[in-house]
Scaffold this active site. Structure first.
Site, PDB file in Angstrom:
ATOM      1  CD  GLU A   1      -0.942 -29.285  37.241  1.00 39.52           C
ATOM      2  OE1 GLU A   1      -1.739 -28.673  36.505  1.00 39.52           O
ATOM      3  OE2 GLU A   1      -0.846 -29.065  38.470  1.00 39.52           O
TER       4      GLU A   1
ATOM      5  CG  ASP B   1       3.905 -24.093  40.342  1.00 42.10           C
ATOM      6  OD1 ASP B   1       3.477 -25.174  40.792  1.00 42.10           O
ATOM      7  OD2 ASP B   1       3.180 -23.120  40.097  1.00 42.10           O
TER       8      ASP B   1
ATOM      9  CD1 TRP C   1      13.542 -57.401  59.046  1.00 40.76           C
ATOM     10  CD2 TRP C   1      12.433 -56.220  57.519  1.00 40.76           C
ATOM     11  NE1 TRP C   1      12.583 -58.223  58.511  1.00 40.76           N
ATOM     12  CE2 TRP C   1      11.875 -57.529  57.563  1.00 40.76           C
ATOM     13  CE3 TRP C   1      11.883 -55.295  56.632  1.00 40.76           C
ATOM     14  CZ2 TRP C   1      10.807 -57.916  56.765  1.00 40.76           C
ATOM     15  CZ3 TRP C   1      10.813 -55.686  55.833  1.00 40.76           C
ATOM     16  CH2 TRP C   1      10.298 -56.982  55.896  1.00 40.76           C
TER      17      TRP C   1
END
Length: 473
Positions: free
Chosen positions: A216, A40, A357
């Site tokens: 959250e 966090d 690519w």
């Protein structure tokens, strides 16, 4: 002759060669992870020249702070405990998700905590710090942030849009069959909500409800007259991911109708780079203030034994945020551990980037997925002060020349491959602020685009030199 169709005459340089200015947001380089066992994460860049870093510690028992003048410096900065959980009662358990902010001359830390009598009675609290340096500040408890209900609530963040300060957070709405939804309200002061909170997002989509029904960890970033509120969804294992809400910066942000919800995750696990459960992010800016930086946690493995909350190995990571032509953010994928990748824009086609690519290297605009145009500049496979360009989303694959065409191929361990995939990094042939890459085994030949495809060729004209010059972003 290289393709120069569609370039504005205003970009024409000496001799008529079109060119691009140095990008507004040049490349940044960091090494991940920034901090082990720190979940966090919140990094706050202050006007005193320091970055301040706080995060959840695995013991869930205290709030810690670090500071450094660079983001990378936070890795080795000493850590100070500024507050410890109560021995009894409220704020006595599950100390989670601290954030540090500087508001009206004082420091504030927002955090969530349970009680010794009920560790799951999670509520939001605020500390106020007085002093120039929060690591040595005097801290006082301002108490609980009161919301509509006395229910599970956490992950408070604060931000200012058009002069108005808001609080966003996650909370269980007792009328809903889920864990948490995201709410917003204006603030009367840093610890007091003003008015009635508005519910902006609830977990209803399949990727928001794996393991737990969760929205959250809101975090806000502003760009081009819009505001983007990211949030985390699902259980805190490999299913954890980021969603995003978008609104006009001039809209009423407390009106749910002002926001549009992304129908797919904007950032999720990547098996290719061995990054799992990226989420609970915050945003900061680079040292020069010219790049937006995504701060988040994840794990380096997918499978967890037991409750993910008891697994201590979420770690803090950072990477650059890129902005699409429509003004929306592109977070790409959680990049591999180690040095962060870069993008390379063409000197004479500023909106085109080197990308792979179908394994052929070319330059192209509006690259999607973003990671096709991201490369890690690593120590050259051939050694001797050279560099190699490793794909961000196909680790172990490198740009190499083959019959003078440039392809993305997996390193086969041969000497020939190492030589073909190694380059001398030079100042840009058409612009010293740019970069050019000279082949190791064919000196004088450089990576250049021709009809938008990449080759290694000997540049003989001003146009050739422009085609062989790139800007790192």
């Amino acid at each position: 002759m290289a393709v120069l169709i569609g370039l504005a005459a205003a970009l024409a340089g000496p001799g008529g060669t079109a060119h691009a200015a140095v990008p507004d947001s040049p490349a940044v380089t960091y090494t991940n992870p920034v901090a082990e066992q720190r979940a966090d994460p919140h990094i706050f860049k202050h006007t005193d020249g320091y970055y301040y870093f706080t995060a959840t510690v695995p013991e869930y028992d205290r709030i810690v702070l670090r500071r450094a003048t660079t983001i990378q410096g936070l890795s080795t900065a000493p850590e100070t405990t500024i507050w410890t959980k109560h021995a009894a009662g409220v704020m006595g358990a599950h100390i989670w998700a601290p954030e540090i902010h500087f508001i009206d001359g004082k420091w504030y830390v927002y955090f969530a905590a349970g009680s010794t009598s009920d560790v799951w009675a999670i509520r939001m609290y605020v500390l106020e710090g007085t002093g120039a340096n929060p690591l040595t500040a005097t801290w006082t408890e301002k108490g609980q942030i009161r919301t509509t209900w006395e229910s599970f609530s956490l992950d408070a963040t604060t931000f200012v849009v058009n002069g108005v300060r808001y609080l966003a957070w996650a909370q269980r709405n007792p009328s809903e069959d889920n864990n948490t939804s995201v709410f917003i309200a204006k603030l009367a002061n840093p610890w007091t909500i003003s008015g009635t909170p508005a519910e902006l997002s609830r977990p209803t989509l399949s990727w928001e409800t794996v393991g737990y029904k969760v929205n959250e960890g809101p975090a806000l970033i502003q760009h081009g007259g819009k505001v983007f509120l990211t949030y985390s969804a699902s259980a805190t294992d490999a299913n954890y991911c980021l969603g995003m809400l978008t609104a006009s910066a001039t809209a009423d942000l407390t009106n749910p109708a002002s926001w549009t919800k992304s129908q797919s995750p904007v950032f999720r696990s990547s098996a290719a780079t061995s990054q799992y459960g990226p989420g609970h992010n915050s945003f900061t800016t680079s040292e020069d203030g010219r790049s937006d930086i995504l701060v988040y946690h994840d794990r380096g493995y997918k499978d967890i034994t037991g409750d993910p909350l008891n697994d201590p190995n979420r770690r803090t990571r950072v990477q650059k945020v890129y902005w699409k032509a429509d003004g929306t953010p592109d977070f790409g994928i959680p990049v591999a551990d180690g040095v962060t990748p870069k993008r390379f824009s063409s000197y004479n086609f500023a909106d085109r980037f080197v990308r792979h690519w179908e394994y052929r290297a070319r330059i192209e605009a509006n690259v999607s997925p973003l990671a096709d145009s991201q490369f890690r500049v690593v120590t050259g496979l051939a050694g001797g002060g050279t560099v190699s360009l490793e794909s961000a989303n196909l680790p172990g694959y490198y740009l190499r020349h083959k019959n003078f065409e440039v392809w993305l191929e997996k390193n086969d361990g041969t000497t020939a491959f190492a030589s073909d995939a190694s380059f001398h990094q030079r100042a840009g042939l058409a612009d010293a602020a740019g970069v050019s890459y000279e082949s190791v085994n064919y000196p004088g030949r450089y990576l250049r685009h021709y009809d938008y495809l990449l080759y290694v060729q000997t540049p003989g004209t001003a146009t050739d030199r422009a085609d062989a010059t790139f800007h790192a972003q």
